[in-house]
Design a protein around this motif. Structure first.
Motif, PDB file in Angstrom:
ATOM      1  N   ASP A 143       0.805  -1.226   0.000  1.00 28.92           N
ATOM      2  CA  ASP A 143       0.000   0.000   0.000  1.00 28.92           C
ATOM      3  C   ASP A 143       0.837   1.274   0.000  1.00 28.92           C
ATOM      4  O   ASP A 143       0.321   2.362   0.204  1.00 28.92           O
ATOM      5  N   ASP A 144       2.151   1.159  -0.265  1.00 26.82           N
ATOM      6  CA  ASP A 144       2.993   2.350  -0.382  1.00 26.82           C
ATOM      7  C   ASP A 144       2.620   3.140  -1.633  1.00 26.82           C
ATOM      8  O   ASP A 144       2.173   2.574  -2.637  1.00 26.82           O
ATOM      9  N   ASN A 145       2.814   4.438  -1.573  1.00 23.77           N
ATOM     10  CA  ASN A 145       2.471   5.346  -2.664  1.00 23.77           C
ATOM     11  C   ASN A 145       3.282   4.987  -3.920  1.00 23.77           C
ATOM     12  O   ASN A 145       4.494   5.189  -3.963  1.00 23.77           O
ATOM     13  N   GLN A 146       2.591   4.465  -4.925  1.00 23.30           N
ATOM     14  CA  GLN A 146       3.266   3.985  -6.136  1.00 23.30           C
ATOM     15  C   GLN A 146       3.878   5.116  -6.947  1.00 23.30           C
ATOM     16  O   GLN A 146       4.930   4.930  -7.573  1.00 23.30           O
ATOM     17  N   LEU A 147       3.272   6.288  -6.933  1.00 24.06           N
ATOM     18  CA  LEU A 147       3.829   7.421  -7.672  1.00 24.06           C
ATOM     19  C   LEU A 147       5.165   7.857  -7.065  1.00 24.06           C
ATOM     20  O   LEU A 147       6.140   8.081  -7.790  1.00 24.06           O
ATOM     21  N   VAL A 148       5.231   7.950  -5.738  1.00 23.33           N
ATOM     22  CA  VAL A 148       6.482   8.331  -5.069  1.00 23.33           C
ATOM     23  C   VAL A 148       7.548   7.265  -5.330  1.00 23.33           C
ATOM     24  O   VAL A 148       8.710   7.583  -5.603  1.00 23.33           O
ATOM     25  N   LEU A 149       7.173   5.988  -5.267  1.00 27.35           N
ATOM     26  CA  LEU A 149       8.126   4.905  -5.542  1.00 27.35           C
ATOM     27  C   LEU A 149       8.692   5.006  -6.955  1.00 27.35           C
ATOM     28  O   LEU A 149       9.898   4.886  -7.168  1.00 27.35           O
ATOM     29  N   MET A 150       7.825   5.244  -7.938  1.00 28.66           N
ATOM     30  CA  MET A 150       8.294   5.337  -9.331  1.00 28.66           C
ATOM     31  C   MET A 150       9.160   6.573  -9.543  1.00 28.66           C
ATOM     32  O   MET A 150      10.153   6.519 -10.274  1.00 28.66           O
ATOM     33  N   ARG A 151       8.813   7.673  -8.908  1.00 29.43           N
ATOM     34  CA  ARG A 151       9.648   8.880  -9.021  1.00 29.43           C
ATOM     35  C   ARG A 151      11.058   8.610  -8.522  1.00 29.43           C
ATOM     36  O   ARG A 151      12.042   9.028  -9.130  1.00 29.43           O
ATOM     37  N   MET A 152      11.163   7.904  -7.392  1.00 25.94           N
ATOM     38  CA  MET A 152      12.496   7.592  -6.858  1.00 25.94           C
ATOM     39  C   MET A 152      13.222   6.607  -7.767  1.00 25.94           C
ATOM     40  O   MET A 152      14.431   6.706  -7.949  1.00 25.94           O
ATOM     41  N   ALA A 153      12.492   5.648  -8.320  1.00 26.50           N
ATOM     42  CA  ALA A 153      13.121   4.619  -9.157  1.00 26.50           C
ATOM     43  C   ALA A 153      13.674   5.194 -10.455  1.00 26.50           C
ATOM     44  O   ALA A 153      14.727   4.764 -10.925  1.00 26.50           O
ATOM     45  N   VAL A 154      12.986   6.171 -11.053  1.00 32.49           N
ATOM     46  CA  VAL A 154      13.440   6.713 -12.346  1.00 32.49           C
ATOM     47  C   VAL A 154      14.320   7.949 -12.200  1.00 32.49           C
ATOM     48  O   VAL A 154      14.887   8.408 -13.196  1.00 32.49           O
ATOM     49  N   ARG A 155      14.462   8.482 -11.003  1.00 34.10           N
ATOM     50  CA  ARG A 155      15.262   9.694 -10.799  1.00 34.10           C
ATOM     51  C   ARG A 155      16.673   9.575 -11.388  1.00 34.10           C
ATOM     52  O   ARG A 155      17.146  10.510 -12.043  1.00 34.10           O
ATOM     53  N   PRO A 156      17.388   8.463 -11.214  1.00 31.11           N
ATOM     54  CA  PRO A 156      18.732   8.378 -11.797  1.00 31.11           C
ATOM     55  C   PRO A 156      18.725   8.484 -13.322  1.00 31.11           C
ATOM     56  O   PRO A 156      19.678   8.988 -13.918  1.00 31.11           O
ATOM     57  N   LEU A 157      17.653   8.022 -13.969  1.00 35.82           N
ATOM     58  CA  LEU A 157      17.561   8.127 -15.425  1.00 35.82           C
ATOM     59  C   LEU A 157      17.151   9.530 -15.866  1.00 35.82           C
ATOM     60  O   LEU A 157      17.595  10.016 -16.900  1.00 35.82           O
ATOM     61  N   ALA A 158      16.296  10.164 -15.077  1.00 36.72           N
ATOM     62  CA  ALA A 158      15.810  11.502 -15.421  1.00 36.72           C
ATOM     63  C   ALA A 158      16.820  12.589 -15.093  1.00 36.72           C
ATOM     64  O   ALA A 158      16.808  13.653 -15.711  1.00 36.72           O
ATOM     65  N   GLN A 159      17.694  12.333 -14.117  1.00 33.07           N
ATOM     66  CA  GLN A 159      18.680  13.320 -13.695  1.00 33.07           C
ATOM     67  C   GLN A 159      20.056  12.671 -13.608  1.00 33.07           C
ATOM     68  O   GLN A 159      20.639  12.561 -12.527  1.00 33.07           O
ATOM     69  N   PRO A 160      20.622  12.263 -14.749  1.00 34.84           N
ATOM     70  CA  PRO A 160      21.937  11.613 -14.704  1.00 34.84           C
ATOM     71  C   PRO A 160      23.030  12.619 -14.339  1.00 34.84           C
ATOM     72  O   PRO A 160      22.849  13.828 -14.496  1.00 34.84           O
ATOM     73  N   PRO A 161      24.176  12.127 -13.874  1.00 27.05           N
ATOM     74  CA  PRO A 161      25.263  13.021 -13.461  1.00 27.05           C
ATOM     75  C   PRO A 161      26.088  13.541 -14.639  1.00 27.05           C
ATOM     76  O   PRO A 161      27.193  14.044 -14.449  1.00 27.05           O
TER      77      PRO A 161
END
Length: 126
Positions: free
Chosen positions: A99-117
């Protein structure tokens, strides 16, 4: 998360009646996840409170807010939320609950792809 009934203490308690209030978003949360397991973070914002010292074992003296910073995927395919304490910088991992917030989970999961170094324009030159 400040605890109204010390929901995350090491003292055995009835997990079905324990609740805590999230220190980040203020949601009153049941310590029992929807699958009956014990939860240690808010299902809405995924923040937690530093109540256990994972390095030395036992209760933590810090009690700082634990901020969710990333997702780790185990070999089994299970997802873990990685938290960092804002008080002492200790890192912990906790299982994602159904029951964890799926939107927050996906945002964290894709953050490295959306904001690469590095700049994404590099790929256009390959």
């Amino acid at each position: 998360m400040s605890h109204t009934k010390k929901a995350l203490s090491s003292t055995p308690r009835n997990v079905l009646t324990d609740t805590f209030v999230c220190a980040w978003c203020g949601l009153t949360v049941s310590a029992a996840a929807c699958d009956g397991t014990r939860r240690n973070h808010c299902p809405s914002c995924l923040h937690s409170q530093h109540v256990l010292d994972h390095v030395e074992g036992g209760p933590s003296d810090c009690h700082g807010r634990m901020t969710p910073i990333s997702i780790a995927v185990l070999r089994t395919g299970d997802w873990m939320v990685i938290h960092r304490c804002v008080g002492c910088d200790e890192l912990t991992s906790n299982p994602v609950r159904a029951d964890d917030n799926q939107l927050v989970l996906m945002r964290m999961a894709v953050r490295p792809l959306a904001q690469p170094p590095f700049p994404l324009e590099v790929f256009g030159e390959l």
